[in-house]
Write a protein that holds these residues in place. Structure first.
Motif, mmCIF file in Angstrom:
data_model
loop_
_atom_site.group_PDB
_atom_site.id
_atom_site.type_symbol
_atom_site.label_atom_id
_atom_site.label_comp_id
_atom_site.label_asym_id
_atom_site.label_seq_id
_atom_site.Cartn_x
_atom_site.Cartn_y
_atom_site.Cartn_z
ATOM 1 N N GLU A 426 0.834 -1.196 0.000
ATOM 2 C CA GLU A 426 0.000 0.000 0.000
ATOM 3 C C GLU A 426 0.874 1.253 0.000
ATOM 4 O OE1 GLU A 426 -4.311 1.028 1.895
ATOM 5 O OE2 GLU A 426 -2.772 0.364 3.300
ATOM 6 N N GLU A 427 0.351 2.325 -0.597
ATOM 7 C CA GLU A 427 1.108 3.568 -0.727
ATOM 8 C C GLU A 427 0.372 4.719 -0.058
ATOM 9 O OE1 GLU A 427 2.809 4.289 -4.698
ATOM 10 O OE2 GLU A 427 2.005 2.324 -5.278
ATOM 11 N N ARG A 428 1.143 5.688 0.403
ATOM 12 C CA ARG A 428 0.603 6.941 0.929
ATOM 13 C C ARG A 428 1.405 8.090 0.338
ATOM 14 N NH1 ARG A 428 -2.772 4.120 2.233
ATOM 15 N NH2 ARG A 428 -3.517 3.529 4.304
ATOM 16 N N ARG A 429 0.703 9.148 -0.037
ATOM 17 C CA ARG A 429 1.351 10.352 -0.560
ATOM 18 C C ARG A 429 0.859 11.555 0.241
ATOM 19 N NH1 ARG A 429 0.650 7.002 -5.035
ATOM 20 N NH2 ARG A 429 2.489 6.832 -6.395
ATOM 21 N N PHE A 430 1.808 12.317 0.750
ATOM 22 C CA PHE A 430 1.490 13.506 1.541
ATOM 23 C C PHE A 430 2.224 14.705 0.947
ATOM 24 C CE2 PHE A 430 1.574 9.950 4.715
ATOM 25 C CZ PHE A 430 0.193 9.841 4.873
ATOM 26 N N LEU A 431 1.505 15.824 0.827
ATOM 27 C CA LEU A 431 2.088 17.048 0.278
ATOM 28 C C LEU A 431 2.488 17.993 1.410
ATOM 29 C CD1 LEU A 431 -0.174 18.005 -2.778
ATOM 30 C CD2 LEU A 431 2.264 17.418 -2.835
ATOM 31 N N LEU A 432 3.717 18.493 1.323
ATOM 32 C CA LEU A 432 4.189 19.530 2.222
ATOM 33 C C LEU A 432 4.376 20.812 1.412
ATOM 34 C CD1 LEU A 432 7.064 17.564 3.997
ATOM 35 C CD2 LEU A 432 4.682 17.717 4.716
ATOM 36 N N PHE A 433 4.025 21.948 1.992
ATOM 37 C CA PHE A 433 4.261 23.236 1.343
ATOM 38 C C PHE A 433 5.247 24.031 2.202
ATOM 39 C CE2 PHE A 433 0.270 21.771 -0.424
ATOM 40 C CZ PHE A 433 0.442 22.045 -1.773
ATOM 41 N N LEU A 434 6.316 24.491 1.555
ATOM 42 C CA LEU A 434 7.440 25.102 2.250
ATOM 43 C C LEU A 434 7.653 26.548 1.839
ATOM 44 C CD1 LEU A 434 10.119 22.286 1.660
ATOM 45 C CD2 LEU A 434 8.309 22.321 3.392
ATOM 46 N N VAL A 435 8.272 27.271 2.723
ATOM 47 C CA VAL A 435 8.880 28.560 2.383
ATOM 48 C C VAL A 435 10.353 28.279 2.079
ATOM 49 C CG1 VAL A 435 9.639 30.777 3.296
ATOM 50 C CG2 VAL A 435 7.317 29.966 3.763
ATOM 51 N N VAL A 436 10.785 28.632 0.881
ATOM 52 C CA VAL A 436 12.189 28.466 0.482
ATOM 53 C C VAL A 436 12.755 29.863 0.196
ATOM 54 C CG1 VAL A 436 13.789 27.398 -1.138
ATOM 55 C CG2 VAL A 436 11.663 26.207 -0.510
ATOM 56 N N PRO A 437 13.764 30.319 0.953
ATOM 57 C CA PRO A 437 14.273 31.686 0.793
ATOM 58 C C PRO A 437 15.214 31.814 -0.402
ATOM 59 C CG PRO A 437 15.514 30.536 2.465
ATOM 60 C CD PRO A 437 14.440 29.580 2.023
ATOM 61 N N ARG A 438 15.567 33.039 -0.719
ATOM 62 C CA ARG A 438 16.583 33.302 -1.740
ATOM 63 C C ARG A 438 17.916 32.753 -1.237
ATOM 64 N NH1 ARG A 438 16.351 39.588 -3.115
ATOM 65 N NH2 ARG A 438 18.021 38.889 -4.535
ATOM 66 N N ALA A 439 18.654 32.135 -2.123
ATOM 67 C CA ALA A 439 19.911 31.505 -1.732
ATOM 68 C C ALA A 439 20.918 32.528 -1.243
ATOM 69 C CB ALA A 439 20.490 30.719 -2.896
ATOM 70 N N GLU A 440 20.940 33.699 -1.829
ATOM 71 C CA GLU A 440 21.951 34.695 -1.472
ATOM 72 C C GLU A 440 21.680 35.333 -0.127
ATOM 73 O OE1 GLU A 440 21.535 37.163 -4.885
ATOM 74 O OE2 GLU A 440 20.141 38.533 -3.899
ATOM 75 N N GLU A 441 20.485 35.119 0.422
ATOM 76 C CA GLU A 441 20.170 35.699 1.715
ATOM 77 C C GLU A 441 20.455 34.749 2.862
ATOM 78 O OE1 GLU A 441 16.158 36.912 1.647
ATOM 79 O OE2 GLU A 441 16.469 38.626 0.317
ATOM 80 N N THR A 442 20.933 33.572 2.556
ATOM 81 C CA THR A 442 21.218 32.589 3.584
ATOM 82 C C THR A 442 22.631 32.084 3.424
ATOM 83 O OG1 THR A 442 20.378 30.816 2.181
ATOM 84 C CG2 THR A 442 18.811 31.852 3.691
ATOM 85 N N ASP A 443 23.081 31.391 4.413
ATOM 86 C CA ASP A 443 24.401 30.787 4.303
ATOM 87 C C ASP A 443 24.317 29.337 4.717
ATOM 88 O OD1 ASP A 443 25.576 32.473 7.321
ATOM 89 O OD2 ASP A 443 24.001 30.988 6.986
ATOM 90 N N GLY A 444 25.432 28.641 4.507
ATOM 91 C CA GLY A 444 25.492 27.242 4.924
ATOM 92 C C GLY A 444 25.442 26.267 3.779
ATOM 93 N N ASP A 445 24.723 26.579 2.678
ATOM 94 C CA ASP A 445 24.618 25.630 1.575
ATOM 95 C C ASP A 445 25.426 26.092 0.361
ATOM 96 O OD1 ASP A 445 23.029 24.151 3.085
ATOM 97 O OD2 ASP A 445 21.220 24.289 1.876
#
Length: 674
Positions: A426-445
């Motif tokens: 059996e399968e289950r599918r769940f949708l998540l909705f995210l806030v993804v920021p501009r890459a240049e405004e964050t660090d680490g990645d």
């Protein structure tokens, strides 16, 4: 009331003894006692029980104004035609507490038959952690809406799909017995006056099939209800003797007046709640009704003039275990066009069960087969999905999980979903909705990628009893962050799920419009959604789920187009569709389609004798998209059994015609006297 010297011979011939379930016949040499509540007993059986019952019927707890005359006598021997059963498998008269305001509450249903614990399970020891599952592990995948987002762009509603698939069986394992959890099943069956005739006969045939497919570690209890509820059998193991006992008990079912669904469910709750022995396996209830409850007050908490159907659900089923899972789901079946679809849907939804609409009464056995086939293949229990945001700027803003409980932390940095039980494959599918920021405004990645989530599934392996922890195939969900995203194609998997969720919401909106009499508005909602579905890339690619969804929307549009068609079948059909989509679990509501069932209104049209599960899977994929291989295999088995029964009936009819025409019994192939 009739004394032992003046038995009602017609009643005695038609009904077995309600205590020992042995046959009653006029020439059997045994005295017969028929009570005011219409239950019939051997006189020596009721004489032994009446002193303990305190003037209560040992079957239905009805108060007796008169008692049978008890005369000391040696027990009468059983007639030669009666097949003796081992004492452990004969239903014993239940024990009684001090009488309360409701006679049925005095009965303690602690006479269930003992059964071994599920493999690896223990009632006295803590659960093991990290144990190896018996059939492989749940597969967890994630899909991002787009594979890349431009570095200087941000998204406030970026979709990520979490996809679970339960372990199944490989081709090499196909012929070996599948390890599984034992099942405690309580069937709550409507025997009101509207079930007289062919309906009750079809129901008994379906129940005989259920009895046949249960294994020796499974237990079954049969509850019937009309104006009152009756526990027809205790919770008994499905050994050969237990199956014989339940099959004989089915013969005692007769149609009576009244429909008291709530009382039937209260009796089922008592059976499960007062069990003396538990196996650590799966518990479930199947409720079938063709009418509307006319005994339960549902006037509390009216909303817009609608009754409070939650009054039908006993507290036992509303409780949850410490893990958040329901105590036992109630899978409801609306039989025919006169049942209360809204009530059946609420009962199922409140307990984590599914609601199925059996429009074609002839396929009730197939409907039961599909449902029980799933229950007999539970491989995952207490499944929980845990989501953690990895990148410091990523947040979860919403979860689309249907009827499965979900939670998002206040800061949006974590979320969880209770996925509950899963059948094999059996399968289950769940949708998540995210806030993804501009890459240049964050660090680490850096600028190349943004790591969004880490997804973990924690569950208990149903047959091994061990806890299992699984992370997504790609340990982290990542999205690319190029300077320019260009023409990045949307994920087909995500688009497919978004459309399925939106279609479910539109079905609910169309139903609401039909309920207030705006049938044209309902038609337009469904038609607009059908067109959107038809234009999807997945639809053009032959995706079975999308094809099924378009067919379903087209059928719903027809059923909702007028007040009459909506009342006759539209409401039930739409509620059953909503139940299937909100739980992503197979419903029996499509079984009446000739392209699926292989039957038409007149009987068998297509031989299924040579068909295999693979062929059946291909045949029904476009109409039963949530059905698992185990459910389809049981559906095939049911169809073959029905076809064989139909052929046998035709042969018997032919023999009867020949006898009537010739005046003597014809030679039958295989008859040694021919």
């Amino acid at each position: 009331m009739e004394g032992p010297d003046q038995p009602n011979l017609l009643s005695a011939q038609m009904n077995p003894c309600a205590i020992c379930l042995g046959g009653i016949s006029a020439g059997g040499g045994q005295a017969i006692f028929t009570a005011e509540c219409s239950h019939t007993f051997h006189f020596h059986c009721i004489s032994a029980s009446v002193a303990r019952s305190h003037q209560l019927c040992p079957v239905c707890s009805a108060h007796w104004r008169q008692l049978p005359l008890v005369r000391p006598a040696d027990p009468m021997p059983a007639p030669a035609t009666q097949v003796p059963l081992p004492p452990v498998d004969v239903m014993q008269p239940p024990q009684y507490r001090r009488l309360t305001t409701h006679p049925a509450d005095a009965v303690v249903f602690d006479d269930d038959e003992q059964v071994g614990m599920a493999a690896g399970a223990s009632a006295d020891s803590p659960r093991s952690a990290g144990g190896a599952p018996s059939n492989g592990a749940v597969v967890v995948k994630t899909h991002t809406d787009y594979s890349a987002i431009a570095r200087d762009s941000s998204h406030d509603n970026f979709a990520v799909l979490v996809h679970l698939k339960a372990p199944g069986r490989t081709e090499a394992e196909a012929d070996a017995p599948a390890p599984r959890a034992p099942l405690d099943l309580v069937t709550v069956l409507d025997v009101s006056s509207s079930m007289r005739g062919s309906k009750l006969a079809l129901l008994k045939q379906a129940m005989l099939f259920v009895i046949d497919i249960l294994g020796p570690d499974d237990r079954l209890c049969i509850v019937s209800f009309s104006s009152k509820a009756r526990r027809v059998t205790r919770l008994v193991r499905m050994s050969d003797a237990g199956k014989a006992l339940c099959a004989r008990a089915l013969d005692t079912l007769v149609a009576r007046s009244g429909t008291n669904i709530a009382e039937g469910l209260r009796t089922a709750a008592k059976v499960l709640d007062e069990r003396r022995y538990t196996s650590g396996g799966v518990s479930s209830v199947v409720l079938l009704s063709d009418g509307q409850d006319n005994y339960t007050s549902m006037r509390q908490a009216f909303r817009r003039g609608s009754p409070n159907y939650a009054a039908l659900v006993p507290r036992y089923f509303a409780r949850t275990s410490g893990s958040g899972d329901r105590t036992a789901p109630i899978h409801t079946f609306g039989f025919g066009s006169d049942h209360d679809a809204a009530a059946m849907h609420v009962v199922a939804e409140a307990t984590g069960g599914t609601f199925s609409f059996i429009e074609n009464e002839a396929v009730v056995q197939d409907a039961f087969a599909q449902c029980v086939g799933g229950l007999l293949s539970v491989v995952v229990r207490e499944a929980h999905v845990e989501v953690a945001c990895v990148h410091p700027g990523v947040r979860v803003v919403a979860v689309k999980s249907g009827l499965y409980d979900s939670r998002v932390d206040e800061d949006g940095r974590a979320a969880s979903i209770v996925a509950g039980e899963l059948y094999a494959d059996e399968e289950r599918r769940f949708l998540l909705f995210l806030v993804v920021p501009r890459a240049e405004e964050t660090d680490g990645d850096g600028d190349a990628t943004t790591t969004l989530l880490k997804v973990t599934c924690v569950y208990r392996d149903a047959s091994a009893g061990a806890d299992v922890y699984v992370t997504a195939e790609a340990e982290h969900t990542v999205v690319g962050r190029p300077e320019q995203a260009g023409d990045v194609a949307r994920s087909v998997e995500v688009e497919r799920e978004v459309v399925r969720v939106e279609a479910t919401e539109d079905i609910a909106a169309a139903k609401a419009a039909a309920e207030r009499g705006s049938h044209q508005e309902a038609v337009e909602i469904l038609e607009n959604r059908r067109r959107a579905v038809a234009h999807l890339k997945a639809a053009r690619g032959g995706d079975a789920m999308i094809a099924a969804l378009e067919m379903e929307l087209r059928d719903m549009k027809r059923r909702v187009s007028s007040r009459r068609s909506y009342a006759c079948s539209g409401r039930a059909y739409m509620l059953a569709g909503m139940s299937a989509h909100m739980q992503q679990r197979g419903s029996s509501s499509q079984l009446q389609l000739p392209s699926v069932i292989g039957f038409d209104a007149g009987g068998v049209t297509t031989s299924m004798a040579a068909a295999g599960t693979h062929e059946l899977s291909h045949q029904v994929a476009s109409t039963l998209p949530y059905a698992t291989p185990a459910m389809l295999a049981m559906l095939l088995r049911s169809r073959k059994a029905r076809e064989a029964a139909a052929e046998s009936g035709q042969q018997q009819h032919k023999v009867q015609e020949e006898i009537a025409e010739g005046g003597s019994e014809p030679n039958v192939p295989g008859d040694p006297n021919q």
